[in-house]
Design an enzyme around this catalytic site. Structure first.
Site, PDB file in Angstrom:
ATOM      1  N   ARG B  24       0.043  -2.195  -8.100  1.00 52.62           N
ATOM      2  CA  ARG B  24      -0.892  -1.312  -8.873  1.00 52.62           C
ATOM      3  C   ARG B  24      -1.486  -0.946  -7.199  1.00 52.62           C
ATOM      4  O   ARG B  24      -1.352   0.290  -7.015  1.00 52.62           O
ATOM      5  CB  ARG B  24      -2.118  -1.871  -9.644  1.00 52.62           C
ATOM      6  CG  ARG B  24      -3.002  -1.369  -9.767  1.00 52.62           C
ATOM      7  CD  ARG B  24      -3.554  -0.777  -8.713  1.00 52.62           C
ATOM      8  NE  ARG B  24      -5.348  -1.914  -8.578  1.00 52.62           N
ATOM      9  CZ  ARG B  24      -5.250  -1.451  -7.165  1.00 52.62           C
ATOM     10  NH1 ARG B  24      -5.863  -0.385  -7.031  1.00 52.62           N
ATOM     11  NH2 ARG B  24      -6.465  -2.543  -7.152  1.00 52.62           N
ATOM     12  N   ASP B  25      -2.030  -1.570  -6.105  1.00 50.96           N
ATOM     13  CA  ASP B  25      -2.649  -0.905  -5.180  1.00 50.96           C
ATOM     14  C   ASP B  25      -1.813  -0.116  -4.383  1.00 50.96           C
ATOM     15  O   ASP B  25      -1.934   0.246  -3.390  1.00 50.96           O
ATOM     16  CB  ASP B  25      -3.760  -2.024  -4.616  1.00 50.96           C
ATOM     17  CG  ASP B  25      -4.070  -1.765  -3.831  1.00 50.96           C
ATOM     18  OD1 ASP B  25      -4.466  -0.252  -3.031  1.00 50.96           O
ATOM     19  OD2 ASP B  25      -5.135  -1.810  -2.735  1.00 50.96           O
ATOM     20  N   HIS B 216      -9.494  -9.588  -1.195  1.00 54.57           N
ATOM     21  CA  HIS B 216      -8.720  -8.907  -1.121  1.00 54.57           C
ATOM     22  C   HIS B 216      -8.958  -8.209  -0.074  1.00 54.57           C
ATOM     23  O   HIS B 216      -9.677  -7.021   0.451  1.00 54.57           O
ATOM     24  CB  HIS B 216      -8.817  -7.714  -2.277  1.00 54.57           C
ATOM     25  CG  HIS B 216      -8.418  -6.956  -2.396  1.00 54.57           C
ATOM     26  ND1 HIS B 216      -6.947  -6.067  -3.316  1.00 54.57           N
ATOM     27  CD2 HIS B 216      -8.167  -4.982  -1.690  1.00 54.57           C
ATOM     28  CE1 HIS B 216      -6.159  -4.536  -3.434  1.00 54.57           C
ATOM     29  NE2 HIS B 216      -6.449  -4.827  -2.257  1.00 54.57           N
ATOM     30  N   HIS B 218      -6.860  -5.491   3.337  1.00 54.32           N
ATOM     31  CA  HIS B 218      -6.389  -5.096   3.987  1.00 54.32           C
ATOM     32  C   HIS B 218      -6.338  -4.891   5.544  1.00 54.32           C
ATOM     33  O   HIS B 218      -6.661  -5.612   6.697  1.00 54.32           O
ATOM     34  CB  HIS B 218      -6.998  -3.266   3.460  1.00 54.32           C
ATOM     35  CG  HIS B 218      -6.503  -2.817   2.465  1.00 54.32           C
ATOM     36  ND1 HIS B 218      -6.069  -1.656   1.615  1.00 54.32           N
ATOM     37  CD2 HIS B 218      -6.812  -2.948   1.389  1.00 54.32           C
ATOM     38  CE1 HIS B 218      -5.819  -1.475   0.223  1.00 54.32           C
ATOM     39  NE2 HIS B 218      -6.474  -2.062   0.421  1.00 54.32           N
ATOM     40  N   CYS B 249      -3.936   3.993   2.802  1.00 53.61           N
ATOM     41  CA  CYS B 249      -5.195   4.236   2.783  1.00 53.61           C
ATOM     42  C   CYS B 249      -5.383   6.245   2.928  1.00 53.61           C
ATOM     43  O   CYS B 249      -4.559   6.046   4.018  1.00 53.61           O
ATOM     44  CB  CYS B 249      -5.998   3.730   3.550  1.00 53.61           C
ATOM     45  SG  CYS B 249      -7.979   4.090   3.060  1.00 53.61           S
ATOM     46  N   ASN B 258      -2.203  -2.776   2.148  1.00 53.29           N
ATOM     47  CA  ASN B 258      -2.837  -4.343   2.037  1.00 53.29           C
ATOM     48  C   ASN B 258      -1.991  -5.510   2.941  1.00 53.29           C
ATOM     49  O   ASN B 258      -1.368  -5.433   3.377  1.00 53.29           O
ATOM     50  CB  ASN B 258      -1.531  -4.649  -0.028  1.00 53.29           C
ATOM     51  CG  ASN B 258      -3.245  -3.837  -0.465  1.00 53.29           C
ATOM     52  OD1 ASN B 258      -2.390  -2.970  -0.488  1.00 53.29           O
ATOM     53  ND2 ASN B 258      -3.924  -4.595  -1.562  1.00 53.29           N
TER      54      ASN B 258
END
Lengths: 321, 321
Positions: B24-25, B216, B218, B249, B258
């Site tokens: 996902r991310d 969560h 990064h 990002c 991440n």
């Protein structure tokens, strides 16, 4: 406010000494020649950014480490900037003579905690290496220059695997007997972990309480700054790092090198710890170092920029989370 | 032996839940289409390596995030592997309907702690976003699917700078009122620091003690795993990460994404914490992901290999220190 680890955890030190090793540990593995002028520019830039301690070069054989063959020339060009401590690696009497002639601030001797690594790196046993240091001490004493001791492979060995804490203590004891009071635990191949940091620091402190302990981490497995957190929780206030994350390891071609000085300083400042370093100026030097090396280096803060840098809302398309 | 932070420091949790968000991310910011079959292979490989929790996809507009337009198809192909929890991001009622139809394990709603970021990301105010979640809750309740809440920009905002802890608490309270008991603090742009982690976790716990809190991070500024250390010292036992360090990002083009799942798992295991994950198998998947993406990714352990991997002494030329 100084960060405290967990609700009842150790308070971190208020001030940390950051020792830049980029022009030594960082540059030594660069195959392509870096002109002395460029090395000098890096050191001057770092001094302007507020760094005050450098392991600037090595007085090792130019055949073994051709990149550092200009150590004496570099130190002569740099002179003695006020308040700045310059050290160099010194493997033997010949290196010690050269370092003394260069007017170095301290001679850093090095022996591995692991026998195999010492054999490979210095071509003799640990006992023979330690014995040879008496000569270095005599030269250092005569010149009125202090000695420091680095212990390579303090957290593990690329040939033997685990390194028992007793091996680290054995080298530390021998250093102590030589009059050395500043010892660096070197994570030569990037295998340090938080529990090993705690174990080794606690053992060393218990046995040789008058030692000044520095920690030298590589970020080979991504946990370099986690190890710094463990060191801070033990009260260690001296860390060695390389600007831009320079460095590498012959064992792991794709791996990153030393922990990056600017990422370290960012972490320390964010934890409320003083370093005397201007992070923005340091990042400028890190980007210049990347340009000198000619390919992307591992340091993150020099790429991402300050924490609170803000963008205009119409500048960016976002899909983060 | 569980690592303890400093001599009287907090003991770390014995077991940590690692939530993989790479598909996902990690994938959402990849411009080039990744075939559903490849995504499926990554998820299956990670399940075989012992991972049990995934934020697998998003049910957002395919126009906003084209890479994740195959969410329903991906979940259908994966089925319901026993013991595996699959969640998906759900921004609105339409997404919730699709997620319910896909038989998702939990719907993850998301609102930013900062007003500007919410406006930019969701095109409405935080209040409007939170109000809209009542509809999502009704759909989730009707389908018997639990909701979780992610709070984006929990540690800082790319438009506003610092985000007050009160803004995080405001969103958390609204989530709690909706019946949500699992909240993720999202470090959307990589600005979390150890003191902010401690402050936000302690405040959230003090006000809403029945919450399950996940973190969560990064690694945008290199301190992602230092933040994990801070989270562990607070007793937090759920961390979100991306295999191979996927992600990025839009604000910082050269920055990493991440925190890497394999570097996280390496750190946890070395600290004596169980995850149920086979690190070697996980590194195999990380290398496969790097091949799918087609350029070097940030994960370190997949490149450096196991800590105690040893070399023969004649294999390597050494000049480390």
């Amino acid at each position: 406010m100084i960060y405290q680890f967990g609700q009842n955890g150790a308070a971190f030190p208020r001030r940390v000494r950051v020792v830049e090793v980029g022009t030594r540990d960082g540059f030594q593995s660069q195959a392509e020649w870096i002109p002395t002028e460029a090395k000098l520019g890096v050191l001057k830039g770092l001094i302007a950014a507020g760094l005050r301690e450098f392991e600037a070069t090595s007085f090792v054989s130019p055949r073994a480490v051709p990149q550092l063959r200009d150590g004496a020339e570099l130190l002569a060009a740099l002179g003695h900037p006020p308040g700045v401590k310059l050290t160099a690696l010194v493997p033997n009497a010949k290196g010690a003579e050269a370092a003394a002639a260069a007017g170095i601030g301290a001679m850093v001797v090095f022996v591995s905690a692991s026998e195999s690594h010492n054999l490979k790196n210095l071509n003799r046993t640990r006992a023979a290496s330690l014995e040879g240091l008496a000569q270095v001490r005599d030269i250092a004493d005569a010149a009125g220059i202090p000695m420091q001791g680095a212990i390579a492979t303090s957290f593990g060995c690329p040939f033997e695997g685990e390194v028992p804490v007793e091996s680290v203590l054995m080298v530390a004891r021998a250093y102590h007997d030589l009059g050395i009071r500043h010892i660096t635990l070197g994570d030569t191949t990037g295998v340090a972990t938080p529990p090993l940091v705690a174990e080794r620091v606690r053992s060393l402190r218990a046995e040789l309480p008058d030692l000044e302990i520095a920690l030298h981490f590589h970020n080979t497995r991504g946990v370099g700054l986690a190890n710094v957190m463990a060191g801070l929780a033990e009260g260690i206030d001296i860390y060695e790092s390389s600007v831009a994350g320079l460095g590498g390891c012959p064992f792991v071609p794709r791996a990153t090198g030393n922990i990056s000085t600017e990422d370290l300083v960012y972490l320390l400042h964010e934890c409320g710890i003083e370093t005397g370093i201007d992070l923005d100026a340091l990042c400028d030097v890190a980007r210049a170092v990347e340009a000198i090396i000619g390919h992307e280096l591992a340091g993150q803060v020099m790429k991402a920029g300050p924490r609170l840098q803000t963008a205009a809302m119409d500048e960016v398309r976002t899909a983060c989370g």
